[in-house]
Design a protein around this motif. Sequence first.
Motif, PDB file in Angstrom:
ATOM      1  N   MET A   1      19.942  11.313 -65.923  1.00  0.00           N
ATOM      2  CA  MET A   1      21.071  10.656 -64.949  1.00  0.00           C
ATOM      3  C   MET A   1      22.045   9.875 -65.746  1.00  0.00           C
ATOM      4  SD  MET A   1      20.712   8.788 -61.486  1.00  0.00           S
ATOM      5  CE  MET A   1      19.962   7.421 -61.934  1.00  0.00           C
ATOM      6  N   GLU A   2      23.352  10.175 -65.578  1.00  0.00           N
ATOM      7  CA  GLU A   2      24.150   9.335 -66.351  1.00  0.00           C
ATOM      8  C   GLU A   2      25.298   8.906 -65.271  1.00  0.00           C
ATOM      9  OE1 GLU A   2      27.930   9.544 -69.765  1.00  0.00           O
ATOM     10  OE2 GLU A   2      26.715  11.386 -69.183  1.00  0.00           O
ATOM     11  N   ILE A   3      25.409   7.647 -65.136  1.00  0.00           N
ATOM     12  CA  ILE A   3      26.520   7.210 -64.132  1.00  0.00           C
ATOM     13  C   ILE A   3      27.891   7.128 -64.897  1.00  0.00           C
ATOM     14  CG2 ILE A   3      27.060   5.186 -62.770  1.00  0.00           C
ATOM     15  CD1 ILE A   3      24.156   4.409 -62.982  1.00  0.00           C
ATOM     16  N   THR A   4      28.857   7.898 -64.340  1.00  0.00           N
ATOM     17  CA  THR A   4      30.059   7.923 -64.968  1.00  0.00           C
ATOM     18  C   THR A   4      31.217   7.307 -64.425  1.00  0.00           C
ATOM     19  OG1 THR A   4      30.532   9.997 -63.577  1.00  0.00           O
ATOM     20  CG2 THR A   4      29.465  10.616 -65.789  1.00  0.00           C
ATOM     21  N   GLU A   5      31.103   6.640 -63.260  1.00  0.00           N
ATOM     22  CA  GLU A   5      32.105   5.910 -62.530  1.00  0.00           C
ATOM     23  C   GLU A   5      31.352   5.206 -61.240  1.00  0.00           C
ATOM     24  OE1 GLU A   5      35.218   7.957 -60.515  1.00  0.00           O
ATOM     25  OE2 GLU A   5      34.624   9.886 -61.484  1.00  0.00           O
ATOM     26  N   TYR A   6      31.999   4.440 -60.836  1.00  0.00           N
ATOM     27  CA  TYR A   6      31.563   3.612 -59.850  1.00  0.00           C
ATOM     28  C   TYR A   6      32.525   2.995 -58.776  1.00  0.00           C
ATOM     29  CZ  TYR A   6      31.997  -0.894 -61.632  1.00  0.00           C
ATOM     30  OH  TYR A   6      32.418  -1.983 -62.238  1.00  0.00           O
ATOM     31  N   ILE A   7      32.492   2.763 -57.798  1.00  0.00           N
ATOM     32  CA  ILE A   7      33.424   2.035 -56.681  1.00  0.00           C
ATOM     33  C   ILE A   7      32.498   0.913 -55.985  1.00  0.00           C
ATOM     34  CG2 ILE A   7      34.590   1.961 -54.657  1.00  0.00           C
ATOM     35  CD1 ILE A   7      35.352   5.161 -55.014  1.00  0.00           C
ATOM     36  N   ILE A   8      32.745  -0.263 -55.886  1.00  0.00           N
ATOM     37  CA  ILE A   8      31.992  -1.329 -55.423  1.00  0.00           C
ATOM     38  C   ILE A   8      32.960  -2.190 -53.925  1.00  0.00           C
ATOM     39  CG2 ILE A   8      32.581  -2.941 -57.243  1.00  0.00           C
ATOM     40  CD1 ILE A   8      30.058  -4.434 -56.487  1.00  0.00           C
ATOM     41  N   LYS A   9      32.248  -2.304 -53.094  1.00  0.00           N
ATOM     42  CA  LYS A   9      32.776  -2.869 -52.224  1.00  0.00           C
ATOM     43  C   LYS A   9      31.921  -4.112 -51.294  1.00  0.00           C
ATOM     44  CE  LYS A   9      33.126  -0.772 -47.812  1.00  0.00           C
ATOM     45  NZ  LYS A   9      33.417  -0.111 -46.904  1.00  0.00           N
ATOM     46  N   LYS A  10      32.263  -5.281 -51.261  1.00  0.00           N
ATOM     47  CA  LYS A  10      31.411  -6.213 -50.585  1.00  0.00           C
ATOM     48  C   LYS A  10      31.373  -5.949 -49.253  1.00  0.00           C
ATOM     49  CE  LYS A  10      30.917 -11.080 -50.246  1.00  0.00           C
ATOM     50  NZ  LYS A  10      30.936 -12.573 -50.681  1.00  0.00           N
ATOM     51  N   ILE A  11      30.300  -5.965 -48.677  1.00  0.00           N
ATOM     52  CA  ILE A  11      30.077  -5.912 -47.153  1.00  0.00           C
ATOM     53  C   ILE A  11      29.959  -7.079 -46.462  1.00  0.00           C
ATOM     54  CG2 ILE A  11      28.433  -5.104 -45.342  1.00  0.00           C
ATOM     55  CD1 ILE A  11      27.188  -3.031 -47.323  1.00  0.00           C
ATOM     56  N   ASN A  12      30.866  -7.310 -45.449  1.00  0.00           N
ATOM     57  CA  ASN A  12      31.041  -8.722 -44.738  1.00  0.00           C
ATOM     58  C   ASN A  12      30.374  -8.576 -43.535  1.00  0.00           C
ATOM     59  OD1 ASN A  12      32.977  -9.808 -46.697  1.00  0.00           O
ATOM     60  ND2 ASN A  12      34.361  -8.829 -45.860  1.00  0.00           N
ATOM     61  N   ASP A  13      29.611  -9.700 -43.349  1.00  0.00           N
ATOM     62  CA  ASP A  13      28.705  -9.995 -41.964  1.00  0.00           C
ATOM     63  C   ASP A  13      29.318 -10.941 -41.221  1.00  0.00           C
ATOM     64  OD1 ASP A  13      26.797  -9.995 -40.266  1.00  0.00           O
ATOM     65  OD2 ASP A  13      25.346 -11.228 -41.226  1.00  0.00           O
ATOM     66  N   PRO A  14      30.085 -10.396 -40.158  1.00  0.00           N
ATOM     67  CA  PRO A  14      30.985 -11.491 -39.407  1.00  0.00           C
ATOM     68  C   PRO A  14      30.003 -12.193 -38.551  1.00  0.00           C
ATOM     69  CG  PRO A  14      31.245  -9.331 -38.624  1.00  0.00           C
ATOM     70  CD  PRO A  14      30.672  -9.192 -39.918  1.00  0.00           C
ATOM     71  N   THR A  15      28.894 -11.801 -38.253  1.00  0.00           N
ATOM     72  CA  THR A  15      27.926 -12.413 -37.407  1.00  0.00           C
ATOM     73  C   THR A  15      26.991 -13.741 -38.295  1.00  0.00           C
ATOM     74  OG1 THR A  15      26.183 -11.032 -37.994  1.00  0.00           O
ATOM     75  CG2 THR A  15      27.580 -10.564 -36.113  1.00  0.00           C
ATOM     76  N   GLY A  16      27.108 -13.512 -39.403  1.00  0.00           N
ATOM     77  CA  GLY A  16      26.274 -14.451 -40.296  1.00  0.00           C
ATOM     78  C   GLY A  16      24.652 -14.288 -40.256  1.00  0.00           C
ATOM     79  N   ILE A  17      24.388 -13.008 -39.698  1.00  0.00           N
ATOM     80  CA  ILE A  17      22.804 -12.944 -39.498  1.00  0.00           C
ATOM     81  C   ILE A  17      22.290 -12.426 -40.680  1.00  0.00           C
ATOM     82  CG2 ILE A  17      21.101 -11.317 -38.358  1.00  0.00           C
ATOM     83  CD1 ILE A  17      23.123 -10.932 -36.072  1.00  0.00           C
ATOM     84  N   ILE A  18      22.832 -11.953 -41.615  1.00  0.00           N
ATOM     85  CA  ILE A  18      22.287 -11.433 -42.598  1.00  0.00           C
ATOM     86  C   ILE A  18      22.493 -12.523 -43.895  1.00  0.00           C
ATOM     87  CG2 ILE A  18      22.544  -9.784 -44.771  1.00  0.00           C
ATOM     88  CD1 ILE A  18      23.532  -7.807 -42.580  1.00  0.00           C
ATOM     89  N   ALA A  19      21.349 -12.867 -44.408  1.00  0.00           N
ATOM     90  CA  ALA A  19      21.547 -13.948 -45.470  1.00  0.00           C
ATOM     91  C   ALA A  19      21.853 -13.359 -46.824  1.00  0.00           C
ATOM     92  CB  ALA A  19      20.039 -14.677 -45.633  1.00  0.00           C
ATOM     93  N   GLY A  20      22.350 -13.890 -47.503  1.00  0.00           N
ATOM     94  CA  GLY A  20      22.897 -13.633 -48.899  1.00  0.00           C
ATOM     95  C   GLY A  20      24.230 -12.681 -48.709  1.00  0.00           C
TER      96      GLY A  20
END
Length: 93
Positions: A1-20
Amino acid sequence: MEITEYIIKKINDPTGIIAGERYEYRLYINLDEEDELYSEGGTGLRVIFAIDEDEGRIASYHFFERSSEKVLDFELEDDEKETVLAYCRAHRE
Protein backbone atom coordinates in the motif's frame (compact mmCIF):
# COMPACT_ATOMS: atom_id res chain seq x y z
CA MET A 1 0.00 0.00 0.00
CA GLU A 2 1.48 3.30 -1.14
CA ILE A 3 -0.14 6.64 -0.25
CA THR A 4 0.08 8.78 -3.38
CA GLU A 5 -1.86 11.87 -2.33
CA TYR A 6 -4.06 13.17 0.44
CA ILE A 7 -6.61 15.80 1.40
CA ILE A 8 -6.95 17.00 4.99
CA LYS A 9 -9.79 18.95 6.53
CA LYS A 10 -10.14 20.07 10.14
CA ILE A 11 -13.47 19.03 11.67
CA ASN A 12 -15.01 21.77 13.78
CA ASP A 13 -17.16 20.94 16.80
CA PRO A 14 -19.47 23.91 17.34
CA THR A 15 -20.89 22.31 20.51
CA GLY A 16 -17.53 21.88 22.24
CA ILE A 17 -18.48 18.35 23.30
CA ILE A 18 -15.50 16.63 21.68
CA ALA A 19 -12.20 17.15 23.49
CA GLY A 20 -9.14 17.87 21.37
CA GLU A 21 -8.98 18.33 17.61
CA ARG A 22 -10.28 16.11 14.81
CA TYR A 23 -9.11 15.93 11.22
CA GLU A 24 -10.55 14.07 8.26
CA TYR A 25 -7.93 12.63 5.95
CA ARG A 26 -8.73 11.26 2.52
CA LEU A 27 -5.74 9.15 1.59
CA TYR A 28 -5.49 7.93 -1.98
CA ILE A 29 -3.53 4.74 -2.30
CA ASN A 30 -1.82 2.80 -5.04
CA LEU A 31 -2.37 -0.97 -4.96
CA ASP A 32 -1.29 -3.95 -7.04
CA GLU A 33 -3.93 -5.23 -9.44
CA GLU A 34 -3.93 -8.56 -7.56
CA ASP A 35 -4.89 -6.86 -4.28
CA GLU A 36 -8.53 -7.48 -3.30
CA LEU A 37 -8.91 -3.75 -2.56
CA TYR A 38 -7.80 -2.78 -6.08
CA SER A 39 -10.29 -0.75 -8.12
CA GLU A 40 -9.75 0.62 -11.63
CA GLY A 41 -11.23 3.94 -10.50
CA GLY A 42 -8.83 4.09 -7.58
CA THR A 43 -9.01 3.25 -3.89
CA GLY A 44 -9.06 5.61 -0.96
CA LEU A 45 -8.99 5.50 2.80
CA ARG A 46 -10.99 7.97 4.89
CA VAL A 47 -9.44 8.46 8.33
CA ILE A 48 -10.70 10.46 11.29
CA PHE A 49 -7.54 11.45 13.16
CA ALA A 50 -7.99 12.64 16.75
CA ILE A 51 -5.49 14.71 18.70
CA ASP A 52 -5.89 14.85 22.47
CA GLU A 53 -3.12 16.48 24.52
CA ASP A 54 -0.80 16.35 21.48
CA GLU A 55 -1.22 12.57 21.10
CA GLY A 56 -2.59 11.53 17.71
CA ARG A 57 -4.68 8.42 17.16
CA ILE A 58 -6.95 6.93 14.52
CA ALA A 59 -10.52 7.40 15.77
CA SER A 60 -12.12 5.65 12.78
CA TYR A 61 -11.46 4.75 9.15
CA HIS A 62 -12.92 3.05 6.11
CA PHE A 63 -11.78 2.19 2.61
CA PHE A 64 -13.75 3.48 -0.38
CA GLU A 65 -13.78 3.33 -4.16
CA ARG A 66 -12.47 6.66 -5.35
CA SER A 67 -14.69 6.84 -8.44
CA SER A 68 -18.00 6.10 -6.68
CA GLU A 69 -17.33 6.80 -2.96
CA LYS A 70 -18.71 3.30 -2.25
CA VAL A 71 -17.53 2.06 1.15
CA LEU A 72 -15.45 -1.13 1.07
CA ASP A 73 -15.69 -3.54 4.00
CA PHE A 74 -12.01 -4.16 4.75
CA GLU A 75 -9.80 -3.53 7.76
CA LEU A 76 -6.25 -2.29 7.97
CA GLU A 77 -3.62 -4.79 9.03
CA ASP A 78 -1.53 -3.82 12.07
CA ASP A 79 1.49 -2.72 10.01
CA GLU A 80 -0.78 -0.70 7.70
CA LYS A 81 -2.38 0.99 10.72
CA GLU A 82 1.07 2.04 11.93
CA THR A 83 1.92 3.41 8.46
CA VAL A 84 -1.34 5.40 8.29
CA LEU A 85 -0.89 6.69 11.85
CA ALA A 86 2.66 7.85 11.12
CA TYR A 87 1.50 9.48 7.87
CA CYS A 88 -1.30 11.39 9.61
CA ARG A 89 1.04 12.53 12.39
CA ALA A 90 3.58 13.75 9.83
CA HIS A 91 1.00 15.59 7.67
CA ARG A 92 -0.98 17.58 10.22
CA GLU A 93 -2.03 21.11 9.38
